[in-house]
Design a protein around this motif. Structure first.
Motif: not given
Length: 423
Positions: A217-221, A410-412
């Motif tokens: 969302t808006d460049g944030k995982v 995984a998000a990192r």
């Protein structure tokens, strides 16, 4: 279907005579516009991945010939690329053999930011308002449109009406009901549900969406949120119950497991509906992936293919003219492409909603489900972002490791890839 799953997919069987370009196996090509182009000043190279539906290559060639008749100064060479299309395209875009026009699945914001594809806002004109808002959003980067959607591929859950009715099972509308139905329909001779040979397929993405979460969302995982962890963890129930078909001869994109009565429920796509109807008549229905819990939402996946112009082409003006002519202006050809080679939804609402194969029965129901519950993957969802998520989800679904930690790790990794795209 998603290009990231198209390395050898339902659309990856057609090959033809192989040519070598820039030292790499590419695919087969047509003579520009059938060879009758002596007066052409420009020749465009237009790439398509090897669609599996019969007649697609001939249709693409026919469209090219029609364009050249309308624009005699521009010839079009259609290049049909089998196998790992995405890898071949990415490699060739770095060479002088790069196509002028090419299609991509699951649009990539990174290609726009790297200057690989041209902004195409001016091509839409007054037709822009007729395109599905979701199809405009997915090709938008910093307020500019970098492609024209060619088809929407809708993916949903198919079920056998007669089999569920005989078992006294209502079509599932919640995740709990889906798990219970898959378990109840599993016997010693068959499994209850097929979502992919790895037992995961799209389900991890669906789980996140169905519990009110998002991927990026808006460049944030965003796929490591508590809601996402809860929903992805829930997939383990299907594995623990041993109700999933694994390792079939073809994967989820092919309806064979469903039509051959190997499973009574399968995640597949609208493209397969003609084959399913031929095999089963009216003995099937369609459903969205159910909401994970109250507060969530049912989901159908919307993928498809987008036509883009190589920003470094020597013939950008001619390439834009071809894309505008075919995918904006020629509504009859857009309808032909969407409905006569498998089934797909045309991105222009007036085309999709006009009388045709999508205007009645289960196909119409699918169109309505897509309008109500359709979700695109974010346009940052390239392989560098999706791979760590898919790997974590596979471990979680099979009970390997702590779900929260796996998704956080995984998000990192994914955030690093997103940041690199947007740098």
């Amino acid at each position: 279907m998603s290009a990231h799953r198209a390395q050898l997919s339902r659309r990856g069987f057609l090959g033809g005579t192989a040519l070598f370009a820039a030292g790499a196996l590419v695919g087969c090509t047509t003579d520009p516009a059938g060879g009758g182009t002596a007066g052409a000043k420009t020749t465009l190279n237009v790439w398509f991945h090897a669609y599996g539906e019969a007649g697609t290559q001939q249709a693409a060639t026919r469209y090219a010939e029609s364009f050249t008749k309308a624009h005699p100064d521009i010839a079009v060479k259609v290049t049909w690329v089998p196998g790992d299309y995405s890898s071949k395209l990415n490699a060739t875009l770095l060479t002088d053999a790069a196509p002028d026009v090419f299609e991509i699945g699951d649009f990539s914001e990174g290609m726009a930011r790297r200057g690989q594809i041209a902004a195409l806002d001016t091509l839409y004109g007054s037709a822009k308002a007729d395109f599905s808002p979701g199809d405009l959003d997915v090709v938008t980067v910093d307020g500019k449109l970098y492609g024209v959607k060619m088809v929407d591929d809708v993916m949903m859950l198919y079920y056998r009406k007669s089999v569920l009715a005989k078992a006294g099972i209502a079509p599932p509308t919640t995740f709990d009901q889906l798990v219970a139905a898959a378990k109840a329909l599993t016997t010693k001779d068959r499994k209850g549900l097929f979502v992919g040979n790895d037992g995961v397929g799209d389900t991890a993405i669906l789980a996140v969406f169905s519990n009110g979460g998002d991927l990026v969302t808006d460049g944030k995982v965003a796929f490591a949120s508590p809601r996402a962890v809860d929903a992805v963890t829930g997939l383990r129930r299907l594995h623990d119950d041993q109700s999933l078909l694994l390792g079939f001869t073809t994967d989820w994109w092919d309806p064979a497991a469903f039509t051959q009565d190997v499973v009574p429920m399968q995640w597949c796509g609208l493209w397969a509906m003609p084959a399913i109807k031929t095999a089963l008549g009216d003995d099937f229905g369609v459903l969205p992936w159910p909401a994970f819990k109250p507060g969530g939402s049912p989901v159908v996946r919307v993928g498809g293919w987008t036509s883009c112009v190589n920003a470094k082409s020597k013939h950008v003006d001619a390439a834009e003219k071809f894309v505008q002519w075919l995918w904006v202006e020629q509504t009859a050809l857009q309808k032909d492409w969407s409905e006569n080679y498998g089934l797909h939804i045309a991105p222009r609402r007036s085309v999709a909603g006009s009388d045709g194969k999508l205007s009645q029965g289960t196909a119409k129901e699918t169109v309505e489900l897509a309008a109500k519950y359709g979700k695109h993957n974010p346009n940052t969802w390239d392989s560098a972002v999706s791979t760590p998520f898919n790997a974590a989800a596979a471990k979680i679904a099979t009970g390997q490791g702590d779900p929260a930690r796996l998704l956080a790790d995984a998000a990192r990794q994914a955030q690093t890839a997103v940041d690199k795209q947007r740098a």
